[in-house]
Design an enzyme around this catalytic site. Structure first.
Site, mmCIF file in Angstrom:
data_model
loop_
_atom_site.group_PDB
_atom_site.id
_atom_site.type_symbol
_atom_site.label_atom_id
_atom_site.label_comp_id
_atom_site.label_asym_id
_atom_site.label_seq_id
_atom_site.Cartn_x
_atom_site.Cartn_y
_atom_site.Cartn_z
ATOM 1 N N GLY A 1 0.778 -1.245 0.000
ATOM 2 C CA GLY A 1 0.000 0.000 0.000
ATOM 3 C C GLY A 1 0.802 1.283 0.000
ATOM 4 O O GLY A 1 0.263 2.352 0.309
ATOM 5 N N ASN B 1 1.875 2.934 -2.598
ATOM 6 C CA ASN B 1 1.311 3.837 -3.611
ATOM 7 C C ASN B 1 -0.010 4.435 -3.147
ATOM 8 O O ASN B 1 -0.293 5.602 -3.430
ATOM 9 C CB ASN B 1 1.165 3.121 -4.956
ATOM 10 C CG ASN B 1 2.470 3.098 -5.733
ATOM 11 O OD1 ASN B 1 2.919 4.126 -6.231
ATOM 12 N ND2 ASN B 1 3.106 1.938 -5.791
ATOM 13 N N ASN C 1 -3.186 1.891 -14.013
ATOM 14 C CA ASN C 1 -2.313 0.972 -13.272
ATOM 15 C C ASN C 1 -0.912 1.569 -13.219
ATOM 16 O O ASN C 1 -0.494 2.259 -14.145
ATOM 17 C CB ASN C 1 -2.262 -0.382 -13.981
ATOM 18 C CG ASN C 1 -1.385 -1.390 -13.248
ATOM 19 O OD1 ASN C 1 -1.464 -1.530 -12.021
ATOM 20 N ND2 ASN C 1 -0.529 -2.087 -13.983
ATOM 21 N N HIS D 1 3.023 0.337 -13.001
ATOM 22 C CA HIS D 1 3.820 -0.874 -13.199
ATOM 23 C C HIS D 1 5.303 -0.509 -13.083
ATOM 24 O O HIS D 1 5.740 0.507 -13.652
ATOM 25 C CB HIS D 1 3.525 -1.471 -14.586
ATOM 26 C CG HIS D 1 4.264 -2.746 -14.829
ATOM 27 N ND1 HIS D 1 3.883 -3.943 -14.251
ATOM 28 C CD2 HIS D 1 5.374 -3.013 -15.561
ATOM 29 C CE1 HIS D 1 4.726 -4.891 -14.632
ATOM 30 N NE2 HIS D 1 5.639 -4.351 -15.417
ATOM 31 N N GLU E 1 7.675 5.949 -8.514
ATOM 32 C CA GLU E 1 6.246 5.610 -8.573
ATOM 33 C C GLU E 1 5.422 6.557 -7.701
ATOM 34 O O GLU E 1 4.343 6.992 -8.087
ATOM 35 C CB GLU E 1 6.011 4.174 -8.081
ATOM 36 C CG GLU E 1 6.572 3.101 -8.977
ATOM 37 C CD GLU E 1 6.214 1.711 -8.465
ATOM 38 O OE1 GLU E 1 5.126 1.519 -7.921
ATOM 39 O OE2 GLU E 1 7.054 0.798 -8.613
HETATM 40 C C1 GRF Z 1 4.505 -1.394 -7.004
HETATM 41 O O1 GRF Z 1 5.839 -1.645 -7.330
HETATM 42 C C2 GRF Z 1 3.664 -1.263 -8.237
HETATM 43 O O2 GRF Z 1 4.353 -0.698 -9.329
HETATM 44 C C3 GRF Z 1 3.308 -2.684 -8.548
HETATM 45 O O3 GRF Z 1 3.116 -3.291 -7.295
HETATM 46 C C4 GRF Z 1 3.865 -2.586 -6.306
HETATM 47 C C5 GRF Z 1 2.889 -2.180 -5.249
HETATM 48 O O4 GRF Z 1 3.521 -1.605 -4.141
HETATM 49 N N1 GRF Z 1 2.161 -2.767 -9.412
HETATM 50 P P1 GRF Z 1 2.634 -0.905 -3.033
HETATM 51 O O5 GRF Z 1 1.634 -1.940 -2.538
HETATM 52 O O6 GRF Z 1 1.967 0.286 -3.624
HETATM 53 O O7 GRF Z 1 3.618 -0.528 -1.947
#
Ligand code: GRF
Length: 212
Positions: free
Chosen positions: A17, A19, A112, A114, A179
């Site tokens: 979580g 992000n 999304n 990635h 990210e």
């Molecule tokens: C991130 O690296 C994202 O790019 C990928 O999954 C990971 C999720 O990390 N899709 P978080 O749960 O947001 O810490």
């Protein structure tokens, strides 16, 4: 003066979580004009669910094992999002494929993040794939979601160097820092409208295109 409603986000998660936390932080400090209306997780143990609960964000568990088909699971997620008037769906570490019906329910309104420069290294373990391939540049991509895996039109990308001695952990951490900036910024750009999709290209600066 016209008062524009605050766009409601639905954030789909499966794990850590970070992000989700970055999106919430961007909203809190005024970089992103939106609200997280609901967090939906397919894993009961996801720390992201806990984060949402602690923040008072509506948090829903929708577990695949509670539904007999993938389509029923997808419909349940759509229902949870619709119940909170979600305008834009953000997949933030959501580790399940979503089907055609789900994508059709939110046309051009699912993003999304990635951890690679797509179309390189789609799917699982993107950072390990990048290291194994020996690339010198890696990065992160925000893209619209289509039923094919990690294949939708690209909204934003940012690169990071791969350095000698990198491990999956060190490269992942460098990408993750990107990210956390890139995703909230891309969400804001998409919500702002004024873009359209031409083939595979997302063109900003036009006059069409917005979600909802
Ligand atoms: C991130 O690296 C994202 O790019 C990928 O999954 C990971 C999720 O990390 N899709 P978080 O749960 O947001 O810490």
């Amino acid at each position: 003066m016209e008062i524009r409603p605050v766009p409601q986000l639905g954030v789909l998660v499966s794990g850590r979580g970070s992000n989700l936390a970055a999106i919430a932080a961007a909203i809190d400090d005024g970089r992103l004009r939106a609200a997280v209306a609901v967090v939906v997780s397919n894993h009961a143990e996801a720390p992201a669910l806990q984060f949402a609960r602690e923040r008072g964000i509506p948090a829903r568990l929708v577990a695949r094992e509670d539904y007999s088909t993938a389509a029923e699971f997808d419909d349940a997620v759509v229902e949870a999002l619709r119940a909170h008037s979600v305008k834009l769906v953000c997949l933030a570490g959501f580790m399940r494929r979503l089907g055609v019906r789900f994508c059709d329910a939110f046309p051009n309104a699912i993003l999304n993040i990635h951890p690679s420069l797509l179309p390189a290294f789609p799917g699982l373990d993107a950072q390990r794939q990048a290291l194994d391939h020996g690339v010198k540049v890696a990065g992160a991509t925000v893209h619209f979601v289509v039923p094919a895996l990690d294949a939708g039109p690209i909204v934003a990308q940012e690169s990071v160097p791969v350095v000698d001695g990198d491990t999956v952990e060190s490269l992942s951490a460098r990408i993750l820092a990107v990210e956390h900036r890139l995703f909230p910024a891309a969400i804001g750009r998409v919500l702002a409208g004024g873009w359209h999709i031409d083939g595979r290209r997302v063109i900003f600066g036009g006059d069409s295109g917005s979600v909802g």
